[in-house]
Design an enzyme around this catalytic site. Structure first.
Site, PDB file in Angstrom:
ATOM      1  N   CYS A   3       0.889  -1.167  -0.014  1.00  0.00           N
ATOM      2  CA  CYS A   3       0.220  -0.117   0.034  1.00  0.00           C
ATOM      3  C   CYS A   3       0.833   1.209   0.089  1.00  0.00           C
ATOM      4  CB  CYS A   3      -0.908  -0.029   1.195  1.00  0.00           C
ATOM      5  SG  CYS A   3       0.045  -0.006   2.784  1.00  0.00           S
ATOM      6  N   CYS A   6       3.104   1.536   2.731  1.00  0.00           N
ATOM      7  CA  CYS A   6       4.539   0.708   2.639  1.00  0.00           C
ATOM      8  C   CYS A   6       5.303   1.615   1.764  1.00  0.00           C
ATOM      9  CB  CYS A   6       4.285  -0.534   1.980  1.00  0.00           C
ATOM     10  SG  CYS A   6       3.213  -1.825   2.989  1.00  0.00           S
ATOM     11  N   ASP A 410      -0.453 -28.358  -1.655  1.00  0.00           N
ATOM     12  CA  ASP A 410       0.757 -28.470  -0.923  1.00  0.00           C
ATOM     13  C   ASP A 410       0.339 -28.241   0.517  1.00  0.00           C
ATOM     14  OD1 ASP A 410       3.440 -28.469   0.028  1.00  0.00           O
ATOM     15  OD2 ASP A 410       3.258 -26.254   0.438  1.00  0.00           O
ATOM     16  N   ASP A 588       2.899 -23.005  -2.440  1.00  0.00           N
ATOM     17  CA  ASP A 588       3.606 -21.448  -1.968  1.00  0.00           C
ATOM     18  C   ASP A 588       5.160 -21.424  -1.991  1.00  0.00           C
ATOM     19  OD1 ASP A 588       3.761 -23.142   0.330  1.00  0.00           O
ATOM     20  OD2 ASP A 588       3.691 -21.202   1.368  1.00  0.00           O
ATOM     21  N   ASP A 592       7.717 -25.900  -4.436  1.00  0.00           N
ATOM     22  CA  ASP A 592       6.425 -26.091  -5.368  1.00  0.00           C
ATOM     23  C   ASP A 592       6.699 -25.709  -6.532  1.00  0.00           C
ATOM     24  OD1 ASP A 592       5.108 -27.384  -3.031  1.00  0.00           O
ATOM     25  OD2 ASP A 592       4.767 -25.424  -2.252  1.00  0.00           O
TER      26      ASP A 592
END
Length: 701
Positions: A3, A6, A410, A588, A592
Site C-alpha cells: 500500500c 508501505c 501443498d 507456495d 512447489d
C-alpha cells in the site's frame, strides 16, 4: 509493498541510511530506485535496512516484463491515434452523407474527402503497423495469419479511397479503414494487458539467492565478494540471519537452518560439522564456515529454477481458442474475397465495382468479434476475480483453469497457515509465558516467534533477557532459565517428546509448550465443496509424514503423500496426467515452483515465494481458501461465455458475408456492421461481472 504506507516506510528506511541521497518507490512495479554514495554504503546495506523494516528485497538486474510493458504502451499510443482519427473522419463523413441529401457542391464534397484522407492515411499508417509487421513476417515465412487479410483489407480500402478521391467520385471509405484499425487495436491492447496484469514479482530466484558472500582466504582474512564469483573449494563464512550462498559442507560451527523453501518443512533442521547445506536456505542460530561444493548454476536452487523453466516451456505449447479459430480464418477470408472479385467480374461487373465488393467482404469478415471474443471475456473475468483478491497472471490461465478435474494441495503455507502457533496457550499462565517470551525473542526459530507472538496477543509486557545464549539443536538459556528440547531442559528427567519445547526456571518443574501448524479456517469446507462437485483432491508435501497425515485427516483428504522432493512432485503430477487428469496445483514454496509450472493450471497464495508466484497462473490473497472456488467458478463461466462469443461472431459472419458477396454491403456499411458485432461480443462478456456463478461439476473418474 502492499500500500501507499508501505511505500513511505520503504523510502524513509532508505533515506535514513548513511550515504543515501534519494529513494523513490513504485508500488505498481514493486521496485525502489536509490541514489547513493558508493564510498559510504552498498546495495547489501540498503537491503539490510529494508529487512529491518520487514521488507525483503533483492538487487534489480533487469526484467523481461519491461519489454512486454513497452509493447502494451505502444499499442495504447496507436489506439489513441486511431481513435482520435476515427472520430474526426466519421464527423467528416457525416457531413458528406448529409451533403448527398442536400445536394452539396461537388467541390465541397471533394474537399471533405481530402480532409478525411489527411486524417485517415497517416493515422492508419502509424496505428496499423502492428498488423502490417505481423502480416509481412508471415508472408516472408510463406504462411498466412489473421493479420494478412486484415492488412489487405486496410490497404485496399485506403488505396481505393485515395484513387476515387483523386478521380472525384463518391466511392470513398477512409472511415471504414480507420474504424477497422481502431477496433482491432482495442482487441490487441486488451489481450496484451491481460498478459501483463498483476505481474511485478521477481521473474527469477534473485529474491532467494545470496548476492554476496564472505570468503575466508588462506591467511584467514575475510573479504566480501559477489556470489557469482564463488567457486567450489572456497570457504564461506555465513552469519546468523544470512542466506547460504552455495551448496556445501559445514567445516566448523553448529546451527539451525531454515530449509522451508527447499523442503516445505517449517521446523528448522540442525546442521553441524560435516552436514550438507544448500544455497537459498537461511542460517538461523550461529555463525558457520561452509566449504563450497557447488556454486552459481550448479546449486540445488539453480536446478529447481531449471525445472521451472523446462516445465513452463512445455506448458507454453498450449493453444488458445482464438488461435485455433485463426488457423481457418485467414485462408477462408482470402478465398471469399477472391471468389467475390472473380464472381462479379464473370457476371460482367466493372473492375472497380468488383473490387469494392471484395473489399467489403474483407472488412465485414474482419476478426474484430473473433479477436475480442477471448480478451473481452478475460478482462471481465479477471476484473471480477481481482475484486475478490485474486490476480490472474497467465494469458491462457482462465482457459486451463476451466478444464481441471483434480486439485493437488501443498501443505505448509497453502492448506495450512505456514506458521506454527502455540496450541496449549490457555494452559500456560501469564508469568510463565512472559518469562519464556523474554528468551524466545532472541531467536529466529519459528517456535520462538510463536511464543513471542502469543505473548504480544495476550498483552503481556516482558523485557529481553540479558546474555541469552542459543545452543543449536537444543535451545535458549539465560542464567537458570531454559527454553528448548525436553532432553536439554529436563536433564535426566523424562518428560517425553510430545511437547515441541519446554521451559524451566530454576528449580520449578518444566512447562511443556505444544505447537501446531493450523489449517486455514475454511480448508475443510473448501475441500468438501471440491469433492462434492466431483473434483479429485490430493495432498502432496515435502513435510514430515506425521504432520502431513494430521493435516490430511483434518481437511478430509484421503489421498496424500509426505516427504516428497520437487522432482517427486513433478513425477506425481505427470502420473496423474498419464491417467488423463488435468491437475490444478496449489502451492507456495520454492519446492512447489516446478510442480506449479508442470501442472495443467496452478494457484499460489499471496504469501508464496516470488518464484512460485511467477510460475503460477493466478495468485490469491487473504487467509481463506475460498478464492479457489471463485477461480474455478469464474473460469468455467468465462470459458462458456468465450464459446458464446465465438457463436455470436460465427452467426454474424453467416448472415453478413453472403450479403457482402452479393453486393448488398458497401465497405462503409461493412465497417459499421463489424463494429456492431464487436459491441455485441463485448456486451456479452460484461455480463460475467454480475452473474451468479456456481462451482462447475466434473465427472468423477
Amino acid at each position: 509493498m502492499a500500500c501507499g504506507s508501505c511505500m513511505g516506510s520503504v523510502e524513509r528506511a532508505l533515506r535514513a541510511t548513511p550515504g543515501v541521497a534519494a529513494a523513490r518507490a513504485s508500488l505498481a512495479a514493486k521496485r525502489v530506485a536509490v541514489t547513493f554514495d558508493e564510498g559510504v554504503t552498498e546495495p547489501q546495506k540498503l537491503i539490510a535496512a529494508l529487512e529491518r523494516r520487514g521488507y525483503r528485497a533483492a538487487e534489480m538486474v533487469g526484467s523481461a516484463d519491461e519489454s512486454a510493458a513497452a509493447r502494451a504502451d505502444d499499442l495504447l499510443r496507436r489506439l489513441g491515434v486511431a481513435g482520435f482519427a476515427a472520430a474526426n473522419v466519421m464527423l467528416l463523413s457525416e457531413v458528406v452523407w448529409f451533403g448527398a441529401v442536400t445536394d452539396m457542391d461537388p467541390a465541397t464534397t471533394s474537399l471533405f474527402h481530402w480532409l478525411s484522407a489527411l486524417f485517415a492515411m497517416p493515422a492508419t499508417a502509424y496505428a496499423a503497423q502492428p498488423f502490417f509487421r505481423s502480416a509481412l513476417a508471415a508472408l516472408r515465412a510463406g504462411q498466412l495469419n489473421m493479420d494478412v487479410p486484415i492488412s489487405l483489407g486496410i490497404v485496399l480500402a485506403l488505396g481505393m479511397s485515395l484513387f476515387q478521391t483523386i478521380r472525384g467520385t463518391d466511392q470513398v471509405y477512409f472511415d471504414a479503414a480507420i474504424s477497422l484499425t481502431f477496433f482491432l487495436l482495442i482487441g490487441r491492447y486488451l489481450d496484451e494487458k491481460v498478459r501483463l496484469r498483476a505481474r511485478g514479482a521477481a521473474e527469477n530466484l534473485l529474491g532467494l539467492k545470496a548476492l554476496a558472500a564472505d570468503v575466508i582466504g588462506a591467511d584467514g582474512s575475510v573479504r566480501r565478494v559477489q556470489a557469482k564469483a564463488l567457486a567450489p573449494g572456497m570457504r564461506v563464512q555465513v552469519t546468523p540471519g544470512e542466506r547460504i550462498p552455495v551448496d556445501g559442507r559445514i567445516l566448523s560451527g553448529a546451527t539451525q537452518v531454515d530449509t522451508s523453501l527447499i523442503t516445505g518443512e517449517t521446523v528448522p533442521r540442525v546442521a553441524s560439522v560435516g552436514g550438507v547445506v544448500h544455497a537459498g536456505t537461511v542460517n538461523l542460530a550461529a555463525a558457520i564456515v561452509v566449504e563450497a561444493t557447488a556454486t552459481a548454476d550448479n546449486t540445488l536452487l539453480a536446478e529447481i529454477a531449471r525445472l521451472v523453466a523446462a516445465a513452463e516451456q512445455g506448458r507454453g505449447h498450449y493453444v488458445r481458442l482464438a488461435d485455433r479459430a485463426a488457423r481457418l480464418y485467414a485462408p477462408a477470408v482470402h478465398a471469399l474475397g477472391a471468389a467475390t472479385l472473380l464472381g462479379w467480374l464473370l457476371v460482367g461487373a466493372g473492375f472497380e465495382q468488383a473490387l469494392t465488393y471484395a473489399v467489403a467482404v474483407l472488412i465485414i469478415t474482419c476478426p474484430c468479434a473473433l479477436a475480442l471474443a477471448v480478451p473481452a471475456v478475460q478482462v471481465a473475468a479477471t476484473g471480477r476475480l481481482f475484486g475478490k483478491g485474486i490476480i490472474v497472471k497467465a494469458a491462457d490461465g482462465l482457459e486451463r483453469l476451466s478444464e481441471v478435474d483434480t486439485v493437488v494441495f501443498d501443505k505448509t503455507g497453502t492448506l495450512t497457515r505456514g506458521e506454527p502457533s502455540l496450541a496449549n496457550a490457555d494452559a500456560i499462565d501469564d508469568a510463565t509465558l512472559a518469562a519464556a517470551a523474554s528468551l524466545a525473542i532472541a531467536s529466529r526459530h519459528p517456535y520462538s516467534r510463536a511464543v513471542v507472538r502469543t505473548a504480544h496477543e495476550r498483552g503481556l509486557a516482558f523485557a529481553v533477557a540479558s546474555d541469552v545464549v542459543e545452543e543449536p539443536g537444543r535451545g535458549l538459556a539465560s542464567g537458570s532459565r531454559r527454553l528448548g528440547s525436553a532432553a536439554w531442559v529436563s536433564g535426566s528427567m523424562d518428560y517425553g517428546e510430545a511437547a515441541s519445547l519446554w521451559f524451566s526456571d530454576g528449580a520449578a518443574a518444566p512447562v511443556a509448550l505444544h505447537f501446531e501448524d493450523q489449517l486455514r479456517s475454511d480448508a475443510q469446507a473448501v475441500v468438501g465443496a471440491l469433492r462434492q462437485a466431483g473434483y479429485c483432491v490430493c495432498l502432496v508435501s515435502g513435510d514430515r509424514e506425521a504432520a502431513v497425515r494430521t493435516a490430511a485427516v483434518a481437511a478430509g483428504i484421503d489421498d496424500w503423500a509426505a516427504e516428497v522432493r520437487p522432482a517427486g512432485k513433478i513425477e506425481r503430477l505427470l502420473g496423474l496426467k498419464a491417467e488423463g487428469r488435468r491437475v490444478l496445483m496449489i502451492g507456495d514454496g520454492l519446492n512447489d515452483a516446478p510442480a506449479l509450472a508442470t501442472a495443467h493450471a496452478s494457484l499460489s497464495p499471496a504469501t508464496a515465494t516470488d518464484v512460485s508466484q511467477t510460475a503460477s497462473d493466478a495468485v490469491f490473497q487473504g487467509e481463506r481458501l475460498a478464492p479457489i472456488l471463485d477461480v474455478l467458478s469464474v473460469s468455467g463461466a468465462a470459458q462458456r461465455m468465450a464459446v458464446e462469443n465465438f457463436a455470436i461472431a460465427l452467426a454474424y459472419n453467416a448472415v453478413s458475408v453472403p450479403l457482402a458477396m452479393l453486393g448488398y454491403v458497401t465497405p462503409l456499411i461493412a465497417a459499421l456492421a463489424m463494429s456492431l458485432s464487436s459491441i455485441a461480443v463485448t456486451g456479452n462478456a460484461l455480463r460475467l461481472r454480475v452473474r451468479r456463478l456456481a462451482l462447475p461439476r466434473v465427472k468423477t473418474r
